[in-house]
Design an enzyme around this catalytic site. Structure first.
Site, PDB file in Angstrom:
ATOM      1  CD  GLU A  33      -2.539   1.638   0.170  1.00  0.00           C
ATOM      2  OE1 GLU A  33      -2.347   2.764  -0.335  1.00  0.00           O
ATOM      3  OE2 GLU A  33      -3.341   0.800  -0.286  1.00  0.00           O
ATOM      4  CD  GLN A  34       0.014   5.178  -4.164  1.00  0.00           C
ATOM      5  OE1 GLN A  34       0.990   5.151  -4.894  1.00  0.00           O
ATOM      6  NE2 GLN A  34      -1.126   5.756  -4.505  1.00  0.00           N
ATOM      7  N   GLY A  40      -6.728  -0.340   4.642  1.00  0.00           N
ATOM      8  CA  GLY A  40      -8.142  -0.713   4.694  1.00  0.00           C
ATOM      9  C   GLY A  40      -8.875  -0.383   3.413  1.00  0.00           C
ATOM     10  N   GLY A  41      -8.309   0.505   2.595  1.00  0.00           N
ATOM     11  CA  GLY A  41      -8.899   0.782   1.289  1.00  0.00           C
ATOM     12  C   GLY A  41      -9.728   2.048   1.209  1.00  0.00           C
ATOM     13  CG  HIS A 425     -47.117  -3.352  14.101  1.00  0.00           C
ATOM     14  ND1 HIS A 425     -47.405  -2.603  12.990  1.00  0.00           N
ATOM     15  CD2 HIS A 425     -47.729  -2.727  15.153  1.00  0.00           C
ATOM     16  CE1 HIS A 425     -48.166  -1.582  13.337  1.00  0.00           C
ATOM     17  NE2 HIS A 425     -48.379  -1.629  14.644  1.00  0.00           N
TER      18      HIS A 425
END
Length: 438
Positions: A33-34, A40-41, A425
């Site tokens: 990951e840069q 985590g994205g 309900h």
């Protein structure tokens, strides 16, 4: 040169899921990951989660800086949680910029030096990046932001322009409208939400205007420039002035720095990585998952891609893109808008034997309890097979209700089942008794 069983470029949903599962099997896995802010994205750091935090916060707080601060605190926690979860599963996390040196060799820029690693199996999971519209002056104008940048601005715009009338633009329109900004949307097309059922989209548009958001359709923006400390937009020969501009005109695969020219990976004419039914590229053993492969840009689609690739890597070819069924989509308007399957217009165009039914949200007791009476629920059913063809919900909790319809469609449960189902309900879901009584 270090060799891995699997290299994954990008910390997004699909990549981190496959990485953890493969590492748990004892495989040697590297996840590159840069940017440490993207552990985590996209979803948890700059998209789905932070924008929903801002949207919910804006309903009760008009202080933009407080909203942004709260958003950043929560996303930082999720970022760290994702990092630790993946690391604890035995994945080797490398923070650096990855590019291809050859088909199976990855070069990593670590700032002060380069490292090369290799693997027979590589997964590209680099996501998508905002498309900047080709408008004269846009590159030289201050206070023009994309959907990532506008989440961290340090001032509250009194007047905000949004270029693009899609789901991202509309979500930010509601966020900034909630905090008191005067919002104007510039949309190049003249049909509001063209892929949504017309009866529902028409009502959604009326709510937008009711909330004071200005929607300009069929607009051609000629140029953008700064005039003093303001942003001027010339559109259809008329000049408009704003404090800030957001462009939300789509996203494209984030592949520019991968140096795919050093590989045999091929792209289509739209610039998407070409994949087969198992998300495998034109190079055996190299896969493209999530937004980067040109498919639907949703986190849950990325997760589904991960299932396909994980199974394939473990010798299971029972599920592929060919088996992917209808999936729901949601747009967080006011109220939320969700849809799955065919609209009435699409069913009619395909000459299917269909019927529809619509019920206004104001007819649901729970809506009165909550004081949220806006919206409409609409379904399309096949009168011969009794299957549900589609549904479009504009209502509170639409993004939850649509999942019930998805389950029914996936499992070929006839729409008549809902006529006799016993629901609790008062709930929104109990209206299904009447909605599917067609």
């Amino acid at each position: 040169m270090l060799k891995y069983d699997l290299i994954i470029i990008g910390f997004g949903k699909a990549g981190k899921t496959i990485a953890s599962k493969m590492a748990s099997q004892g495989k040697k896995v590297a996840l590159i990951e840069q940017d440490e802010n993207m552990y985590g994205g996209t979803c948890i750091n700059i998209a789905c989660i932070p924008t929903k935090i801002m949207l919910e916060s804006s309903k009760n707080n008009t202080n933009l800086l407080d909203i942004i601060k709260n958003k950043n605190i929560i996303t930082k926690k999720l970022n760290l949680k994702n990092y630790n979860l993946v690391k604890d599963n035995g994945v080797h996390i490398i923070t650096g910029k990855a590019s291809f040196k050859s088909n199976k060799v990855i070069s990593i820029n670590l700032g002060d030096h380069q490292e090369n690693i290799e693997a027979n199996n590589i997964i590209i999971n680099t996501g998508a990046t905002p498309i900047k519209p080709n408008i004269v002056g846009i590159n030289n104008t201050k206070n023009v932001f994309n959907s990532t940048e506008i989440q961290n601005i340090n001032f509250k715009p009194k007047k905000l322009a949004i270029i693009g009338g899609g789901h991202i633009g509309l979500e930010f329109a509601n966020i900034y409208k909630n905090i008191g900004s005067e919002v104007t949307i510039f949309d190049a097309i003249d049909t509001f939400l063209p892929n949504i059922d017309k009866e529902v989209s028409s009502l959604a548009k009326s709510y937008l205007m009711e909330d004071g958001i200005t929607l300009l359709q069929g607009v051609n923006i000629e140029n953008i420039k700064n005039v003093d400390d303001k942003v001027s937009i010339l559109a259809n020969s008329k000049e408009y002035t704003f404090d800030a501009v957001l462009y939300a005109t789509g996203r494209k695969p984030n592949i520019e720095e991968l140096k795919l020219e050093n590989t045999e990976i091929k792209l289509n004419d739209k610039g998407n990585i070409i994949i087969n039914e198992f998300c495998e590229t034109t190079v055996k053993g190299i896969f493209a998952v999530g937004d980067v492969n040109g498919g639907p840009q949703f986190t849950y689609i990325s997760l589904d891609d991960s299932r396909i690739v994980y199974n394939y890597l473990n010798g299971d070819k029972s599920y592929s893109l060919k088996e992917r069924k209808f999936f729901p989509t949601s747009s967080f308007l006011n109220p939320p808008l969700s849809q799955i399957g065919f609209t009435e217009e699409q069913a009619k165009k395909q000459n299917l034997p269909y019927k529809t039914k619509s019920i206004l949200v104001a007819n649901i007791p729970r809506a009165h309890v909550d004081g949220k009476l806006r919206g409409i629920l609409k379904v399309v059913v096949n009168t011969e097979t009794k299957q549900i063809l589609g549904a479009t919900f504009l209502s509170e909790n639409a993004h939850e209700l649509i999942n019930l319809v998805t389950i029914a469609m996936d499992n070929k449960i006839p729409y008549t089942y809902f006529q006799k189902q016993i629901f609790t309900h008062p709930t929104m879901a109990e209206i299904f008794n009447d909605l599917f009584n067609i």
